[in-house]
Scaffold this motif. Structure first.
Motif, short mmCIF file in Angstrom:
data_model
loop_
_atom_site.label_atom_id
_atom_site.label_comp_id
_atom_site.label_asym_id
_atom_site.label_seq_id
_atom_site.Cartn_x
_atom_site.Cartn_y
_atom_site.Cartn_z
N LYS A 51 54.84 44.45 49.45
CA LYS A 51 54.36 43.84 47.76
C LYS A 51 54.55 45.05 46.94
CE LYS A 51 51.01 41.39 50.02
NZ LYS A 51 49.10 41.30 50.52
N ASP A 90 45.84 42.36 46.38
CA ASP A 90 46.65 40.56 45.81
C ASP A 90 44.68 39.92 44.82
OD1 ASP A 90 49.01 40.00 46.70
OD2 ASP A 90 48.20 39.18 48.66
N GLU A 91 44.28 40.03 45.47
CA GLU A 91 42.50 39.57 45.43
C GLU A 91 42.23 40.53 43.46
OE1 GLU A 91 42.59 41.20 48.36
OE2 GLU A 91 42.64 39.19 48.76
N SER A 92 42.39 41.47 43.52
CA SER A 92 42.46 42.50 42.56
C SER A 92 43.03 42.48 41.36
CB SER A 92 42.42 43.86 42.70
OG SER A 92 43.76 44.68 42.31
N LEU A 93 44.84 41.10 41.79
CA LEU A 93 46.26 41.66 40.79
C LEU A 93 46.09 40.13 40.29
CD1 LEU A 93 48.11 44.06 42.57
CD2 LEU A 93 46.81 44.59 40.00
N SER A 94 45.31 39.15 41.25
CA SER A 94 45.81 37.49 40.84
C SER A 94 44.93 36.96 40.20
CB SER A 94 45.61 37.04 42.15
OG SER A 94 43.72 37.18 42.56
N THR A 95 44.30 37.57 38.65
CA THR A 95 43.28 36.99 38.33
C THR A 95 43.48 38.20 36.77
OG1 THR A 95 41.35 38.55 38.73
CG2 THR A 95 41.39 36.50 39.39
N ARG A 99 42.81 42.24 36.67
CA ARG A 99 44.07 43.16 36.17
C ARG A 99 43.49 43.65 34.38
NH1 ARG A 99 46.37 38.09 36.95
NH2 ARG A 99 46.81 37.35 34.98
N THR A 136 53.91 41.46 40.00
CA THR A 136 54.10 41.37 41.50
C THR A 136 53.84 40.42 41.52
OG1 THR A 136 51.88 39.85 41.03
CG2 THR A 136 51.55 42.01 39.99
N ASN A 138 54.82 39.11 45.62
CA ASN A 138 53.99 39.41 47.18
C ASN A 138 55.40 39.33 48.38
OD1 ASN A 138 51.78 39.30 46.15
ND2 ASN A 138 51.78 37.02 46.35
#
Length: 138
Positions: A51, A90-95, A99, A136, A138
């Motif tokens: 990623k 992924d969890e910290s960048l998905s919302t 961000r 980002t 994936n």
């Protein structure tokens, strides 16, 4: 008695002017955006499929001294931001909230550098940090 009232009226007229002068001194009108080039491209997420994150970062400063100091320490700033970005999940960048938290952590990372170099004065050198692009994959 008339003299005292006249003097009091004169002093009251000066109060708003002195406050205005202080506000004007605080807001000198100097704003500069320092674009950290090249854009940040780093892997993130740890184990698993590859990623990556690409971020373009600009720093807003409000004095020429702050601009010069931040430009001088750009290698140190870039190093710390690469390390911060690579620790993300992924969890910290998905919302949007995640961000925004990353943006605040990046700003705090730069402030820590400036405070370690310039003491308390370094805290106010950085006015804001902006992601002008954030992607980002994936």
């Amino acid at each position: 008695m008339v003299f005292q009232r006249t003097l009091l009226a004169f002093l009251l007229c000066l109060l708003p002017l002195s406050g205005f002068a202080e506000d004007e001194a605080k807001d000198s009108g100097y704003i500069e955006y320092i674009e950290l080039q090249p854009p940040f491209i780093t892997n993130y997420g740890g184990v698993g499929p590859l990623k990556y994150l690409k971020a373009e970062v600009s720093i807003r400063v409000t004095s020429s001294e702050a601009e010069a100091n931040i430009k001088h320490h750009t290698p140190h700033i870039r190093n710390n931001l690469v390390m911060l970005f690579s620790r993300q999940t992924d969890e910290s960048l998905s919302t949007a909230a995640g961000r925004e938290q990353l943006r605040l952590e990046a700003m705090e990372s730069i402030r820590q550098i400036m405070v370690s170099e310039y003491g308390e004065e370094g805290f106010s050198m950085l006015d804001d940090l902006l992601f002008t692009s954030f992607v980002t994959q994936n």
